[in-house]
Design an enzyme around this catalytic site. Structure first.
Site, short mmCIF file in Angstrom:
data_model
loop_
_atom_site.label_atom_id
_atom_site.label_comp_id
_atom_site.label_asym_id
_atom_site.label_seq_id
_atom_site.Cartn_x
_atom_site.Cartn_y
_atom_site.Cartn_z
CG ASP A 99 -6.87 -2.91 3.12
OD1 ASP A 99 -6.38 -2.88 1.98
OD2 ASP A 99 -6.29 -3.43 4.10
CD GLU A 121 -7.32 -9.27 2.96
OE1 GLU A 121 -6.57 -10.08 2.40
OE2 GLU A 121 -7.03 -8.06 3.11
CD GLU A 135 -3.73 1.03 3.36
OE1 GLU A 135 -3.48 1.71 4.40
OE2 GLU A 135 -3.06 1.13 2.33
CG HIS A 217 3.19 -0.70 0.28
ND1 HIS A 217 1.92 -0.24 0.51
CD2 HIS A 217 3.15 -2.03 0.53
CE1 HIS A 217 1.15 -1.24 0.87
NE2 HIS A 217 1.87 -2.34 0.89
NE ARG A 219 -1.50 7.16 0.24
CZ ARG A 219 -1.53 6.39 -0.84
NH1 ARG A 219 -1.34 5.10 -0.73
NH2 ARG A 219 -1.74 6.91 -2.03
CG HIS A 250 5.37 0.03 -3.63
ND1 HIS A 250 4.85 1.09 -4.32
CD2 HIS A 250 4.31 -0.76 -3.32
CE1 HIS A 250 3.53 0.96 -4.42
NE2 HIS A 250 3.18 -0.17 -3.81
#
Ligand code: UD1
Ligand code: UDP
Length: 378
Positions: A99, A121, A135, A217, A219, A250
C-alpha cells in the site's frame, strides 16, 4: 525452447523489501522466469539495510527520496522516473507490494504502458479512507490496476470480492513476511557467531530486562497523536522502574524530531536508530510487550507470541485482534498507560495475549506465489 518471461519487482520502502526478499531470492532460482529488481528509493538507509542483509542488488534505483518530501512529490518523481525503465526492460509482469505510494504509482505507470500488474499483500482494508493515510487509498487504487492479486488471508480475499475484483484472479497465499521472519529466526538460532554480532549491535539495549518495544510512523499520528504516545511512555517509565522502553525511531523528521525532543532525556527510555532486520527480529523475540502502529510488526508479533498494542484507530489486520493477541488502543495517553500497566500487572491477562498463532502465513507463501505465476505465465 520457450523464451523466459520477465518479472520486474518494483518497491521502495523497508517493509516492502523485507516482504519481497524471500520471493525475489526464490524466483531468481526459478526456471523460465527472469527477475529484474527496480527500487524507487522512496526510502534510502532503511531500504538498503534490508537489501544488504538479503544480498539483493537492484538493477535500477530511481533514488527518489528527498528529506520530508510530500506525497505529491513522491508520486510525481516515481511516475516520471519509472516509465523509461519500463520501456527499456519491457517486463511481462511487474510485481508491487501492499500500500505504499511506490506500489500505487508503479501500478499506474505499468497500466499506462499496458504491462500486467501482480499485487502481493492484496486486499487489506480498514474501510476508512484516511486511516491509514494514504495507505488505504493506495491499496484500493492498486487493486483496481492489478491483473492478479495475492491475498494473504481469506478476509483479504473477501475484501477484494466485495469491491468487484474477479474471483478467478485472486489467490490466497499467506503473507511472505512470515517467510522472511522464519528464515531470519533460523539464521539467528543456528549461528552463535551471528547472535553475538546482533548482541553487539544491541549493546545499548538492556536485553535481559523487561522490554516494552515501541515503533511508530503513521502519518495520521503526526503531531498530537505522537505527543500523546510520548507522554504515555514517560509516565510508564516513571511508574515501572523495572520496565525498559526501547524505541528504534523512524528516520522521518516528523517522527524523529518530536520523539527526540520529548523523550531523549528520560531515564529507562532508549531511543535508537532503525535496526537492521536481524537485530530487530531478535529484539522483538526478547521483548515483553510491543506498542506500535506498524503493519508488518502486527503480522510478526503473533508468530513470536508477543502481545501487541496498536496505536491506531483501525486495523486492516483483524485476525490477531479477533484471536486476542493484538489490541487497538489508539493514541490517547491514558489509554496507552492503562493498557501497558494491565499487561505488566495482570499475569493471566498477559498470558492470554501471548499465544503463539500464525494467522498471516506458514512460511511458504513465496513458493505458492511463484507456482501461481509460473502456471499463469510460462
Ligand atoms: C512509507 C510508506 C508507508 C510505509 C512506511 C514504512 C507511503 C506514503 N508511505 O512511510 O506506507 O508503511 O514507509 O516505513 O508510501 N527517511 C529517511 N531515510 C529513509 C527513509 C525515510 O531519511 O531510509 C525520511 C525522509 O525524510 C523521507 C521521510 O522519512 O522523506 C518520509 O518517508 P516516506 O516514504 O514519505 O514516508 P514513511 O513514513 O517512511
Ligand atoms: N523493522 C526493522 N527495523 C526496525 C523497525 C522495524 O527491521 O528498526 C521491520 C519490522 O520487523 C517489520 C517492518 O520493519 O518487518 C515494518 O516496517 P514499518 O513499520 O516501517 O512499515 P509498515 O509495516 O508499517 O508498513
Amino acid at each position: 525452447m520457450a523464451k523466459n518471461r520477465k518479472v520486474m519487482f518494483i518497491f521502495g520502502t523497508r517493509p516492502e523489501a523485507i516482504k519481497f526478499a524471500p520471493l525475489i531470492l526464490k524466483m531468481q532460482k526459478t526456471d523460465g522466469l527472469d527477475v529484474i529488481v527496480c527500487v524507487t528509493g522512496q526510502h534510502r538507509e532503511m531500504l538498503y539495510q534490508v537489501l544488504e542483509l538479503f544480498n539483493i542488488e537492484p538493477d535500477f534505483d530511481l533514488s527518489v527520496m528527498k528529506t520530508s518530501q510530500t506525497l505529491a512529490e513522491i508520486t510525481i518523481a516515481i511516475i516520471k522516473k519509472i516509465e523509461p525503465v519500463l520501456l527499456n526492460v519491457k517486463p511481462d509482469l511487474i510485481l508491487v507490494h501492499g500500500d505504499t505510494t511506490t506500489s500505487f504509482t508503479a501500478s499506474l505507470s505499468a497500466f499506462y504502458n499496458q504491462i500486467q500488474v501482480g499485487h502481493v499483500e492484496a486486499g487489506l482494508r480498514t474501510g476508512s479512507k484516511f486511516s491509514p493515510f494514504p495507505e488505504e487509498m493506495n491499496r484500493k487504487l492498486t487493486a483496481h490496476l492489478a491483473d492478479i492479486h495475492f491475498a494473504p488471508t481469506e478476509t483479504s480475499k473477501q475484501n477484494l470480492l466485495d469491491e468487484g475484483i474477479n474471483k478467478g484472479k485472486i489467490f490466497v497465499t499467506g503473507n511472505t513476511v512470515i517467510d522472511s521472519l522464519l528464515t531470519v529466526l533460523d539464521l539467528i538460532n543456528d549461528n552463535e557467531q551471528l547472535k553475538a554480532k546482533i548482541i553487539e549491535t544491541l549493546r545499548e539495549v538492556p536485553l535481559s530486562k523487561q522490554i516494552l518495544l515501541v515503533t511508530g510512523h503513521r502519518r495520521e499520528n503526526f503531531g498530537e497523536g505522537l505527543q500523546q504516545i510520548c507522554n504515555a511512555l514517560k509516565n510508564l517509565a516513571q511508574k515501572f522502574d523495572k520496565l525498559h522502553i526501547v524505541y528504534p525511531v523512524h528516520l522521518n523528521p516528523k517522527v524523529k524530531g518530536p520523539v527526540t525532543k520529548l523523550l531523549a532525556e528520560t531515564p529507562n527510555i532508549y531511543l535508537i536508530n532503525p535496526l537492521d532486520y536481524l537485530s530487530f527480529v531478535y529484539l522483538m523475540s526478547k521483548s515483553k510487550i510491543i506498542l506500535t502502529d506498524s503493519g508488518g510488526i502486527q503480522e510478526e508479533a503473533p508468530t513470536l507470541g508477543k502481545p501487541i498494542l496498536l496505536t491506531r484507530e483501525t486495523t486492516e489486520r483483524p485476525e490477531a485482534v479477533i484471536t486476542g493477541t493484538a489490541k487497538i488502543v489508539g493514541t490517547d495517553a491514558k489509554t496507552i498507560f492503562d493498557e501497558v500497566s494491565k499487561l505488566m500487572l495482570d499475569k493471566k491477562y498477559y498470558d492470554q495475549m501471548s499465544l503463539k498463532i500464525n494467522p498471516y502465513g506458514d512460511g511458504h507463501s513465496s513458493e505458492l506465489i511463484i507456482k501461481i505465476i509460473k502456471e499463469k505465465m510460462v
